[in-house]
Scaffold this active site. Structure first.
Site, PDB file in Angstrom:
ATOM      1  N   ILE A 178       0.849  -1.196   0.000  1.00 60.95           N
ATOM      2  CA  ILE A 178       0.000   0.000   0.000  1.00 60.95           C
ATOM      3  C   ILE A 178       0.876   1.235   0.000  1.00 60.95           C
ATOM      4  CG2 ILE A 178      -1.743   1.314   1.270  1.00 60.95           C
ATOM      5  CD1 ILE A 178      -2.932  -1.234   2.257  1.00 60.95           C
ATOM      6  N   GLY A 217       0.661  -5.486   0.766  1.00 58.98           N
ATOM      7  CA  GLY A 217      -0.551  -5.499  -0.063  1.00 58.98           C
ATOM      8  C   GLY A 217      -0.392  -6.300  -1.350  1.00 58.98           C
ATOM      9  N   ASP A 274      -1.366  -9.690  -0.339  1.00 57.55           N
ATOM     10  CA  ASP A 274      -2.833  -9.722  -0.260  1.00 57.55           C
ATOM     11  C   ASP A 274      -3.427 -10.002  -1.641  1.00 57.55           C
ATOM     12  OD1 ASP A 274      -3.367  -8.984   2.529  1.00 57.55           O
ATOM     13  OD2 ASP A 274      -2.665  -6.985   2.020  1.00 57.55           O
ATOM     14  N   GLU A 316       3.353  -6.323   6.995  1.00 58.71           N
ATOM     15  CA  GLU A 316       2.552  -5.421   7.833  1.00 58.71           C
ATOM     16  C   GLU A 316       2.983  -5.354   9.288  1.00 58.71           C
ATOM     17  OE1 GLU A 316      -0.158  -6.325   4.323  1.00 58.71           O
ATOM     18  OE2 GLU A 316       1.396  -7.373   5.466  1.00 58.71           O
ATOM     19  N   ASP A 375      -4.561  -6.671   6.790  1.00 57.68           N
ATOM     20  CA  ASP A 375      -6.038  -6.675   6.803  1.00 57.68           C
ATOM     21  C   ASP A 375      -6.701  -6.742   5.435  1.00 57.68           C
ATOM     22  OD1 ASP A 375      -5.379  -4.135   5.970  1.00 57.68           O
ATOM     23  OD2 ASP A 375      -6.410  -3.078   7.580  1.00 57.68           O
TER      24      ASP A 375
END
Length: 275
Positions: free
Chosen positions: A69, A125, A128, A148, A156
């Protein structure tokens, strides 16, 4: 297709049913910006609707797949913390996280298979995103980190939910708690990727060929396989068998079945109608 700030959609070849979805912010190592979280699900929805698209290959432009991110997107979250009303701040933050989660889950909502082709860094991310894909491959130079925990946050956007089903609970816990960096060959050992290619160009060519081979199969069978496998993750065996029986009772009596059987007996390649 529309013009995207963070992505590029292209057909692999003029008559191909394989479409490339490329993360296209190479100067930022394809970090996921605010724009990405709106554009990415839109792009997948457009590919889902496109009858000419049978398979999607997800990759990154430049030297890396995805650096995670964008810190600017995270900064806007920390600014939220300066508000005095914790309840309202928390509610807004939860809505923000759900919006970002939804963009990644769009990979699963796309009926067509999405194949990740990872080179260079795949961090936070990026993990993810790749764990939400249906099949994953990488190049030898690829490296991964469930980062993270080192940023003081709990991952998340899906890694903690999807990674255990891919590499097993113990390995997922170790990778997530240490945040350590690991390479392409270990990713293969763990089962995170199905194959490792010698270079970025070999990766692109190899994954393209795999995608084309899937794209040549019955679209109803391919879409059904993805849908039933996904659904079965969340069901007991009995429920999952019942689900596929219902699925096939509405889908199996198709021209695809007739054509597949005829092509096998005539020793020729089958030709299927678009979905």
């Amino acid at each position: 297709m529309g013009k995207h700030k963070t992505l590029e959609i292209s057909q692999r070849a003029p008559n191909s049913s394989v479409y490339n979805l490329t993360l296209n912010r190479p100067s930022a190592r394809n970090a996921l910006s605010r724009d990405f979280f709106t554009e990415f699900p839109d792009a997948l929805a457009s590919l889902d609707r496109n009858p000419g698209a049978a398979v999607v290959v997800l990759s990154g432009a430049g030297d890396h797949f995805c650096a995670g991110i964008d810190l600017k997107a995270l900064t806007s979250i920390t600014e939220l913390g300066q508000s005095t009303d914790r309840g309202r701040t928390g509610e807004r933050l939860r809505r923000d996280i759900k919006h970002m989660q939804d963009a990644i889950t769009a990979i699963e909502r796309c009926r067509k298979p999405v194949i990740a082709a990872v080179h260079g860094g795949c961090i936070g991310g990026g993990v993810d995103m790749m764990t939400a894909c249906d099949i994953r491959y990488c190049s030898e130079d690829a490296f991964f980190s469930v980062k993270e925990v080192d940023l003081g946050i709990t991952a998340d956007l899906g890694t903690l939910q999807r990674l255990p089903g891919i590499v097993g609970y113990g390995a997922a816990m170790e990778l997530a708690l240490t945040g350590r960096r690991f390479g392409g060959s270990e990713a293969k050992e763990l089962g995170l990727v199905s194959g490792v290619f010698a270079s970025k160009s070999a990766l692109d060519e190899g994954v393209g060929a795999i995608a084309e081979s899937i794209g040549a199969k019955s679209p109803l069978a391919v879409v059904g396989t993805k849908a039933v496998l996904q659904k079965s993750r969340d069901m007991t065996l009995d429920q999952a068998l019942d689900y596929v029986a219902t699925w096939n009772s509405s889908m199996v009596l198709s021209d695809d079945l007739t054509e597949a059987v005829a092509a096998q007996s005539q020793k020729r390649k089958p030709v299927f109608a678009k979905l």
